[in-house]
Scaffold this active site. Structure first.
Site, mmCIF file in Angstrom:
data_model
loop_
_atom_site.group_PDB
_atom_site.id
_atom_site.type_symbol
_atom_site.label_atom_id
_atom_site.label_comp_id
_atom_site.label_asym_id
_atom_site.label_seq_id
_atom_site.Cartn_x
_atom_site.Cartn_y
_atom_site.Cartn_z
ATOM 1 N N HIS B 83 0.846 -1.193 0.000
ATOM 2 C CA HIS B 83 0.000 0.000 0.000
ATOM 3 C C HIS B 83 0.890 1.255 0.000
ATOM 4 O O HIS B 83 0.714 2.156 -0.816
ATOM 5 C CB HIS B 83 -0.926 0.014 1.210
ATOM 6 C CG HIS B 83 -1.461 1.379 1.543
ATOM 7 N ND1 HIS B 83 -2.375 2.028 0.745
ATOM 8 C CD2 HIS B 83 -1.184 2.234 2.561
ATOM 9 C CE1 HIS B 83 -2.636 3.212 1.264
ATOM 10 N NE2 HIS B 83 -1.925 3.374 2.375
ATOM 11 N N ASP B 112 8.406 21.765 -25.776
ATOM 12 C CA ASP B 112 8.338 20.411 -25.202
ATOM 13 C C ASP B 112 9.343 20.352 -24.066
ATOM 14 O O ASP B 112 9.983 21.347 -23.732
ATOM 15 C CB ASP B 112 8.667 19.335 -26.267
ATOM 16 C CG ASP B 112 8.028 17.992 -25.905
ATOM 17 O OD1 ASP B 112 8.180 17.559 -24.752
ATOM 18 O OD2 ASP B 112 7.363 17.391 -26.780
ATOM 19 N N TRP B 148 7.000 -0.133 4.305
ATOM 20 C CA TRP B 148 7.723 0.477 3.178
ATOM 21 C C TRP B 148 9.126 0.889 3.590
ATOM 22 O O TRP B 148 9.967 1.187 2.744
ATOM 23 C CB TRP B 148 6.948 1.682 2.634
ATOM 24 C CG TRP B 148 7.081 2.950 3.410
ATOM 25 C CD1 TRP B 148 6.599 3.160 4.668
ATOM 26 C CD2 TRP B 148 7.727 4.159 3.010
ATOM 27 N NE1 TRP B 148 6.892 4.440 5.071
ATOM 28 C CE2 TRP B 148 7.586 5.089 4.072
ATOM 29 C CE3 TRP B 148 8.405 4.573 1.860
ATOM 30 C CZ2 TRP B 148 8.105 6.379 4.015
ATOM 31 C CZ3 TRP B 148 8.909 5.863 1.816
ATOM 32 C CH2 TRP B 148 8.760 6.750 2.883
ATOM 33 N N SER B 175 13.750 6.220 -12.991
ATOM 34 C CA SER B 175 12.719 7.024 -13.637
ATOM 35 C C SER B 175 12.685 8.431 -13.034
ATOM 36 O O SER B 175 12.647 9.439 -13.754
ATOM 37 C CB SER B 175 11.369 6.325 -13.479
ATOM 38 O OG SER B 175 10.321 7.213 -13.685
ATOM 39 N N SER B 176 12.742 8.497 -11.707
ATOM 40 C CA SER B 176 12.673 9.809 -11.054
ATOM 41 C C SER B 176 13.888 10.661 -11.368
ATOM 42 O O SER B 176 13.775 11.877 -11.563
ATOM 43 C CB SER B 176 12.588 9.638 -9.534
ATOM 44 O OG SER B 176 11.391 9.045 -9.175
ATOM 45 N N HIS B 259 13.333 11.683 4.439
ATOM 46 C CA HIS B 259 12.746 12.977 4.767
ATOM 47 C C HIS B 259 12.687 13.912 3.558
ATOM 48 O O HIS B 259 11.639 14.498 3.297
ATOM 49 C CB HIS B 259 13.364 13.653 5.994
ATOM 50 C CG HIS B 259 12.492 14.793 6.393
ATOM 51 N ND1 HIS B 259 11.349 14.619 7.136
ATOM 52 C CD2 HIS B 259 12.498 16.089 6.027
ATOM 53 C CE1 HIS B 259 10.718 15.774 7.230
ATOM 54 N NE2 HIS B 259 11.395 16.684 6.572
ATOM 55 N N GLU B 261 12.294 12.986 0.679
ATOM 56 C CA GLU B 261 11.206 12.401 -0.100
ATOM 57 C C GLU B 261 9.859 13.008 0.287
ATOM 58 O O GLU B 261 9.023 13.263 -0.577
ATOM 59 C CB GLU B 261 11.191 10.880 0.096
ATOM 60 C CG GLU B 261 9.942 10.157 -0.385
ATOM 61 C CD GLU B 261 9.771 10.173 -1.893
ATOM 62 O OE1 GLU B 261 10.772 10.415 -2.599
ATOM 63 O OE2 GLU B 261 8.638 9.962 -2.361
ATOM 64 N N SER B 274 -0.251 27.163 -5.044
ATOM 65 C CA SER B 274 0.153 28.550 -5.285
ATOM 66 C C SER B 274 -0.332 29.067 -6.642
ATOM 67 O O SER B 274 -0.253 30.259 -6.922
ATOM 68 C CB SER B 274 1.681 28.683 -5.212
ATOM 69 O OG SER B 274 2.131 28.235 -3.969
ATOM 70 N N HIS B 308 14.770 12.438 13.013
ATOM 71 C CA HIS B 308 13.551 12.572 13.827
ATOM 72 C C HIS B 308 12.636 11.362 13.623
ATOM 73 O O HIS B 308 11.683 11.197 14.354
ATOM 74 C CB HIS B 308 12.824 13.900 13.577
ATOM 75 C CG HIS B 308 12.279 14.086 12.198
ATOM 76 N ND1 HIS B 308 12.186 15.311 11.603
ATOM 77 C CD2 HIS B 308 11.792 13.218 11.291
ATOM 78 C CE1 HIS B 308 11.664 15.183 10.405
ATOM 79 N NE2 HIS B 308 11.411 13.924 10.190
ATOM 80 N N HIS B 309 12.951 10.535 12.645
ATOM 81 C CA HIS B 309 12.212 9.274 12.499
ATOM 82 C C HIS B 309 12.840 8.176 13.355
ATOM 83 O O HIS B 309 12.375 7.049 13.356
ATOM 84 C CB HIS B 309 12.215 8.816 11.038
ATOM 85 C CG HIS B 309 11.532 9.787 10.122
ATOM 86 N ND1 HIS B 309 10.182 9.744 9.878
ATOM 87 C CD2 HIS B 309 12.007 10.839 9.420
ATOM 88 C CE1 HIS B 309 9.856 10.727 9.045
ATOM 89 N NE2 HIS B 309 10.947 11.406 8.756
ATOM 90 N N THR B 334 7.686 26.329 6.623
ATOM 91 C CA THR B 334 6.417 25.688 6.274
ATOM 92 C C THR B 334 5.254 26.569 6.709
ATOM 93 O O THR B 334 4.279 26.773 5.975
ATOM 94 C CB THR B 334 6.322 24.294 6.922
ATOM 95 O OG1 THR B 334 7.534 23.590 6.669
ATOM 96 C CG2 THR B 334 5.166 23.501 6.351
ATOM 97 N N LYS B 337 4.657 29.591 4.465
ATOM 98 C CA LYS B 337 3.892 29.348 3.243
ATOM 99 C C LYS B 337 2.398 29.432 3.512
ATOM 100 O O LYS B 337 1.645 30.004 2.725
ATOM 101 C CB LYS B 337 4.237 27.989 2.639
ATOM 102 C CG LYS B 337 5.714 27.846 2.357
ATOM 103 C CD LYS B 337 5.992 26.831 1.275
ATOM 104 C CE LYS B 337 5.376 27.245 -0.022
ATOM 105 N NZ LYS B 337 6.243 28.074 -0.838
ATOM 106 N N ARG B 456 1.119 1.135 15.372
ATOM 107 C CA ARG B 456 0.800 0.974 13.967
ATOM 108 C C ARG B 456 1.273 -0.405 13.507
ATOM 109 O O ARG B 456 1.956 -1.109 14.227
ATOM 110 C CB ARG B 456 1.477 2.073 13.147
ATOM 111 C CG ARG B 456 2.983 2.006 13.192
ATOM 112 C CD ARG B 456 3.631 3.257 12.647
ATOM 113 N NE ARG B 456 3.689 3.228 11.187
ATOM 114 C CZ ARG B 456 4.598 3.892 10.469
ATOM 115 N NH1 ARG B 456 5.516 4.627 11.076
ATOM 116 N NH2 ARG B 456 4.607 3.837 9.160
#
Ligand code: HEM
Ligand SMILES: [Cu+2]
Ligand SMILES: [Cu+2]
Lengths: 383, 535
Positions: B83, B112, B148, B175-176, B259, B261, B274, B308-309, B334, B337, B456
């Site tokens: 998922h 293009d 994940w 790809s990215s 992070h 990501e 925006s 922090h994770h 953040t 914004k 979790r």
């Protein structure tokens, strides 16, 4: 648009009502809670207060910002004929809304720092317990202080029938173990965590304690519970299939009760020692071996030795468990495990007698009628 | 229909010397047209969104009640993993890459993307990678049951599904990275004369910075999973203490990617918002320059907050303090914004078409997610909340409410430009309100579950958690079903929507609104004259 919004309102209203009646009838809402448990340790209470304070600060900021937005959404509408202003910059405002949040954050950072320093101070414990995470149980090892030398495994006590909905679930469903950790009240307990196979995490919310248990490394944390009672937690790092089923139960008792418990444990340990030279018959071995199998092996290899195809091999009919030439290999894999797989080394968890009887059991249960009987001395010889 | 265009418009392209695209399936396989590729990205991501959503419903079905009812714990863990991987890499990221393909050339006046053929590659790698991920469910041992995050040693124990996932992740990374290179080159070299960087639409700015994040962080992930692969098969012990390694090393590498990501996902979402908020406020964006600086600041700081994770892995006190302070710092840009968007609406002339509704939903819910992020940043509090449902609530508020709401805002905003047809506004509003209500029903209660201590990644739970889990599961099914409405709305617009002009929204600014709707197959073959925005 008006009509459909009305319809929308009535549909959502009806759905909400239906859902509400379903949920409220399903049980009595007896135990739900909206905030954390109030921890029973001082450090925990400080973290708890910190959480409440920060949440309130966030709420206040939220109300201010979205109050402004709400005003704008109501009064600055095109449908009300509001004409757009043309400003798109304001240095003063922009500096203010960078500086003010920064100040608030500094104010939050100060108590956060002191609380954390208290939570991390594991010095001068009265009792030190090593906690080992296994797939999927906990091992407790009293290393220092009163009770030194006590050692046991702690496994989920909820019957399978309750999990599979064949029996009514007890109020302590999933939050019960055979042997809880027992500690005295008002005593600083240092917990050392490690793991045998994969990463687990030992967590008890009421003590504000959560610490990963990393295989090959020792980490530490501590708590000093101020109230007697039973406290529960769960493994908090995904550790495979039964990660959800390895709860932590801690009984906090008075100093007197604790001493009594320690004596009992010592006596029990003394009376439980098997005679390493005893020669076991097949029938004796099968009875003892089945017990060991069900607590230590069945979670992976299945109650009937059928395993889980692709993940855990079946032992019923397996070459290792059935062929005479593999007897030594069989003992070896149970004793030493197999690196890089979930098959852990049981040499450290189980006694020679346990290993001998469980191997005998596996070689004679289900379709494996080899007739082999392994003796504790055989295990001792290859340890 | 050799001249079928893009999502489905079919205005002929008159004045140019190219030939039309080949017909049939070969058109889509060989296309180098940024609009075709953009459409394929968008369709692909929506399909993956439904696949990942179906997996989420399996999870929520199992969690409707305590006990095991629907799936085995083993399969439950596989669903958790797939998922998340499919939603992050298959749905959200490709959705925004789809927007970038369609809109960046239109917004900067380029014909293009810079590397048109590589663009084709970047897209076609994706279905292959997703196929590998899904295939892993069907090999012996099934898909990885690690979540994940793929933490070893658990991921070393997994069957060959893990190898397929690793290979899939490698492809997704390639790809990215190709997409990132393409976007940077396009934006830096192909802007219309007169469009300086500080006059560029905000969406292009967010993508320019995101593309740098992609190029910097994806190779790190590739490195981490490659080390995992060699640990699994070639006898290395990077993550095995018995051989001198350390399992926690993987977590450092993973989150050094992980992070940034989250900002790879969040920044393009900021970009879309925006564009949408000024258009429906009929007022230029407030503080353009400070928004650009805030995005750049977020992007840079995002490389310095990863642990922090990992507050409970056993990093030392000084490490915990450093990562706490760094994480708190990232909350400032953040917040800025959010303030900017609110100030943009202040004294505007607001109207509430579907794109604006989704943008407002984004603002409201993303801010809530930002606040729970701030709570989690406080190490002492996070020790109580890490690995609980509180974290699940947090990142769904920032990722679903942040990224998905923003993607919908963008889709409704630009759909008329892509197809030439207006969607059904009433249905669009229905879609918004259903999504908003069911989203909160699903995820708001998870805050309570996490605070009360529900971990979790568990298939079963203690009885005290029952009620909120039921509410959450019902919400999840509502949320899932409401998304089918979007599919219907898009198909209906194509079939029977009202035709629109070039300037679809009266308040919208930018070069994309100067070309006809639907945008012709080839646009800006001669660069337009950019008259300077309002900044
Ligand atoms: C104000 C900004 C933010 C702050 C302060 C923040 C903070 C945090 C913290 C401290 C955690 C770790 C919680 C834990 O594991 O115990 C976390 C988790 C997470 N955050 Fe955020 N966050 C912010 C914004 C975002 C954004 C914008 C996204 C994505 C769009 C995001 C996505 C995630 C995800 C996916 C996780 C969970 C990862 C996992 O464990 O699987 N966050 N956040
Ligand atoms: Cu676990
Ligand atoms: Cu993060």
């Amino acid at each position: 648009m008006k009509v459909s919004m009305k319809k929308f309102a009535s549909v959502t209203g009806a759905t909400a009502l239906a859902i509400w009646s379903l949920i409220s009838s399903s049980s009595a809402w007896a135990d739900y809670q909206l905030n954390m448990h109030v921890p029973v340790t001082e450090a925990g209470r400080r973290a708890y207060d910190l959480h409440n304070d920060i949440s309130l600060i966030c709420l206040a900021i939220f109300i201010i910002v979205f109050g402004v937005l709400a005003y704008s959404l109501i009064f600055h509408r095109k449908s009300k004929g509001h004409k757009a202003a043309d400003f798109h910059e304001h240095l003063g405002v922009e500096i203010a809304w960078t500086v003010i949040p920064s100040i608030i954050l500094v104010l939050i950072a100060i108590p956060s720092t002191t609380t954390l320093m208290e939570m991390k101070d594991t010095s001068e414990p009265a009792i030190t317990v090593k906690v080992t995470g296994y797939q999927w149980k906990w091992g407790y090892d009293y290393l220092k202080g009163e009770g030194e030398g006590i050692k046991f495994l702690s496994v989920l006590a909820t019957p399978k029938d309750q999990i599979h909905n064949k029996a009514e679930k007890s109020p302590s469903y999933m939050m019960e173990v055979d042997n809880p950790l027992v500690v005295p009240v008002n005593t600083k307990i240092r917990i050392l965590t490690t793991a045998n196979d994969v990463i687990h995490a030992w967590a008890v919310p009421a003590f504000a304690v959560k610490q990963d248990a990393v295989p090959g490394f020792i980490r530490d944390t501590w708590f000093k519970a101020e109230k007697e009672g039973t406290y529960v937690g769960q493994c908090s790092e995904l550790c495979g299939k039964d990660h959800g089923y390895m709860p932590i139960v801690v009984k906090v008792v008075s100093a007197g009760e604790y001493s009594t418990w320690v004596d009992e444990q010592k006596k029990k340990a003394a009376s439980n020692v098997d005679d390493p030279n005893k020669v076991w018959t097949l029938d004796e071995s099968m009875v003892r071996g089945e017990k060991v199998y069900n607590t230590a092996c069945a979670s992976c290899h299945g109650a009937n030795g059928q395993g889980i195809p692709g993940t855990f091999p079946a032992l019923d009919g397996s070459k290792i468990a059935k062929q005479a030439k593999n007897k030594a290999a069989h003992i070896d894999i149970v004793l030493h495990g197999k690196a890089g797989t979930a098959m852990q080394a049981f040499g450290g968890q189980l006694s020679d007698t346990d290993i001998a009887t469980v191997v005998t059991y596996e070689r004679n249960a289900w379709g494996n009628k080899t007739g082999d009987v392994i003796q504790p001395a055989d295990i001792k010889a290859v340890r | 229909m050799a001249h079928e265009h893009a999502i489905g418009g079919h205005a002929g392209h008159d004045d140019h010397e190219h030939h039309g695209p080949p017909s049939g399936i070969m058109r889509w396989i060989t296309t180098t047209n940024h609009k075709d590729i953009g459409s394929m990205y968008l369709w692909f991501s929506f399909i993956m969104f439904l696949v990942g959503g179906a997996m989420a419903l399996v999870i929520r079905a199992e969690l409707f009640q305590p006990g095991l009812q629907v799936v085995s714990p083993d399969f439950f863990n596989q669903m958790i993993t797939l998922h998340a991987l499919i939603m992050v890499f298959g749905a959200i990221m490709p959705a925004f890459v789809g927007f970038s393909n369609w809109m960046i050339p239109l917004q900067i006046g380029a014909p293009d993307m810079a590397f048109a053929r590589m663009n084709n590659w970047s897209f076609w790698i994706l279905p292959v990678a997703s196929f590998l991920l899904i295939l892993s469910m069907f090999v012996p041992g099934g898909a990885p049951g690690t979540g994940w995050t793929l933490y070893p040693p658990l991921s070393v124990q997994q069957g060959m599904g893990m190898d397929l996932a690793i290979f899939g992740i490698h492809l997704l990374g390639m790809s990215s990275i190709m997409g990132g290179i393409n976007i940077i080159t396009t934006i830096l070299n192909m802007r219309a004369p007169g469009m300086t960087l500080m006059k560029m639409p905000m969406f292009c700015w967010t993508w320019l910075i995101t593309a740098f994040l992609l190029i910097a962080s994806m190779p790190v992930l590739a490195g981490a999973v490659t080390m995992l692969l060699t640990d699994r098969h070639f006898g290395t012990t990077f993550f095995n203490a018995a051989g001198g390694g350390d399992p926690v090393l993987f977590q450092h590498i993973f989150w050094f990617f992980g992070h940034p990501e989250v900002y790879i996902i969040a920044l393009p979402a900021f970009g879309v918002i925006s564009q949408v908020i000024p258009a429906f406020s009929r007022k230029p964006i407030f503080g353009y320059a400070s928004m650009v600086y805030a995005i750049a600041a977020i992007a840079i700081i995002s490389f310095f907050v990863w642990a922090h994770h990992m507050y409970v892995t056993g990093i030392p006190l000084t490490g915990q303090l450093y990562f706490m302070y760094a994480t708190m710092i990232i909350a400032v840009p953040t917040g800025v914004k959010v303030f900017n968007w609110v100030a943009t609406m202040w004294k505007g002339s607001l109207s509430f078409e579907t794109p604006m509704l989704f943008a407002l939903g984004f603002l409201f819910l993303f801010t809530l997610g930002g606040f729970s992020g701030l709570v989690l940043a406080i190490t002492a509090v996070d020790i109580l909340l890490q690995e609980t449902y509180y974290v699940i609530a947090h990142f769904h508020y920032v990722m679903v409410a942040g990224a998905v709401f923003s993607a919908y805002a963008g889709a409704y905003y630009w759909l008329p430009k892509w197809t030439g047809y207006m969607y059904d506004e009433t249905l669009g509003k229905w879609h918004f309100w259903l999504t908003l209500i069911f989203f909160n029903m699903t995820f708001f209660v998870q805050h309570f579950l996490g605070l009360a201590g529900m971990p979790r990644r568990v298939p079963d739970y203690a009885l005290q958690f029952t009620e909120f889990n039921m509410i959450s599961s019902i919400g999840a099914f509502g949320l899932g079903i409401s998304q089918l409405l979007f599919l219907y709305i898009v198909l209906k617009a194509r079939k029977s929507g009202k035709k629109v002009d070039a300037q679809v929204w009266d308040g919208a600014e930018g070069l994309e609104w100067t070309v006809p709707s639907p945008a012709p197959y080839h646009t800006f073959e001669t660069p337009p004259v950019f008259e300077g925005g309002k900044h």
